[in-house]
Scaffold this motif. Structure first.
Motif, PDB file in Angstrom:
ATOM      1  N   ILE A  81       0.825  -1.211   0.000  1.00  0.00           N
ATOM      2  CA  ILE A  81       0.000   0.000   0.000  1.00  0.00           C
ATOM      3  C   ILE A  81       0.859   1.261   0.000  1.00  0.00           C
ATOM      4  N   PRO A  90      -3.938   0.955  -7.955  1.00  0.00           N
ATOM      5  CA  PRO A  90      -3.745   0.874  -6.511  1.00  0.00           C
ATOM      6  C   PRO A  90      -4.099  -0.512  -5.985  1.00  0.00           C
ATOM      7  N   TYR A  92      -6.312  -1.777  -4.298  1.00  0.00           N
ATOM      8  CA  TYR A  92      -7.709  -2.215  -4.303  1.00  0.00           C
ATOM      9  C   TYR A  92      -8.318  -2.201  -5.702  1.00  0.00           C
ATOM     10  N   LEU A 111      -4.700   6.024   4.961  1.00  0.00           N
ATOM     11  CA  LEU A 111      -4.750   5.941   3.516  1.00  0.00           C
ATOM     12  C   LEU A 111      -4.875   7.332   2.905  1.00  0.00           C
ATOM     13  N   HIS A 112      -4.429   7.463   1.673  1.00  0.00           N
ATOM     14  CA  HIS A 112      -4.624   8.717   0.955  1.00  0.00           C
ATOM     15  C   HIS A 112      -6.119   8.992   0.881  1.00  0.00           C
ATOM     16  N   ASP A 114      -8.059  10.074  -1.356  1.00  0.00           N
ATOM     17  CA  ASP A 114      -8.756   9.569  -2.528  1.00  0.00           C
ATOM     18  C   ASP A 114      -8.977   8.063  -2.429  1.00  0.00           C
ATOM     19  N   GLN A 115      -7.992   7.356  -1.881  1.00  0.00           N
ATOM     20  CA  GLN A 115      -8.146   5.919  -1.693  1.00  0.00           C
ATOM     21  C   GLN A 115      -9.249   5.623  -0.687  1.00  0.00           C
ATOM     22  N   GLU A 118     -12.639   6.244  -2.345  1.00  0.00           N
ATOM     23  CA  GLU A 118     -13.023   5.222  -3.312  1.00  0.00           C
ATOM     24  C   GLU A 118     -13.416   3.915  -2.624  1.00  0.00           C
TER      25      GLU A 118
END
Length: 238
Positions: A81, A90, A92, A111-112, A114-115, A118
């Motif tokens: 990750i 990524p 996922y 986590l970022h 955006d991640q 999502e």
């Protein structure tokens, strides 16, 4: 209704990603299910990216090959990750809605944004599972990290049991039809010592696997009909 899971495993070289996937696949078959497996790795060295694709089901499977849209992803190392050490990025990518991400880490990871967004949009279930910590505590080594993860995912899918997992480990480390017998007393002694060493290794790996299984049950991750595994088992159909 058929029960089926497409599972993508991602880790780094030296963690036993491929070994773990073989054991899970064999364990599902031992318990009466169906499974196919395709490993994928480039340079065979420590810390290089490794992936393995496993299909498990309670009915016939006709597909084989890379899994692009998994129901479950298993992350063996947090660097998959944080450093992008995976062939599928990524980490996922392709995860189906309401899918599961089983991540080897002692607690939730940052986590970022955006991640995180999502994954939330996909209603993904993030299970942070301390596989390496369990391996160290139960077996005194980190080499059984993959066993903890396979025990945990075995309980989550509900397509195998501890007896099937136990037998899969024995088949992997001893081979089928292993005979502790030689032509001379000296050979007998050597083979017996080798067997004893492997037997001890098997017992440690199965103990870690059982701890992973029970962790999933205790945390409410396991399939509805899955119960705790308290004692060692001897046969795949027990």
């Amino acid at each position: 209704m058929a029960k089926r899971f497409n599972i993508r495993m991602a880790g780094v070289g030296g963690q036993g990603v491929v070994t773990g996937s073989h054991i899970l696949s064999t364990a599902v078959i031992n318990a009466g299910g169906e499974s196919t497996i395709v490993p994928f790795y480039g340079s065979e060295k420590r810390m290089a990216p490794v992936e393995s694709y496993v299909r498990v089901s309670d009915e016939a499977i006709y597909e084989i090959g890379e899994i692009t849209f998994p129901h479950i992803i298993i992350i063996f190392h947090p660097q998959v990750i944080t450093h992008g050490k995976s062939y599928t990025m990524p980490f996922y990518f392709g995860l189906k809605e309401d899918g599961v991400a089983l991540i080897n880490n002692d607690g939730p990871m940052r986590l970022h944004k955006d991640q995180a967004r999502e994954l939330e949009e996909r209603r993904a279930k993030l299970y942070y599972f301390p596989a390496t910590k369990i391996s160290l505590e139960v077996a005194g080594m980190d080499l059984a990290t993959n066993m903890a993860l396979m025990g945990c995912i075995g309980a989550i899918t509900g397509l195998t049991n501890m007896a099937g997992l136990d037998q899969a480990v024995k088949d992997r480390f001893l081979g089928k039809g292993f005979v502790v017998s030689g032509g001379t007393a000296a050979l007998d002694s050597v083979v017996e010592r080798k067997f004893k060493k492997k037997q001890e290794l098997i017992e440690k790996n199965v103990a870690v696997m059982r701890a992973g299984w029970n962790y999933a049950v205790d945390h409410g991750w396991a399939a509805a009909d899955v119960k705790r595994a308290e004692e060692p088992v001897a046969a795949a159909n027990a």
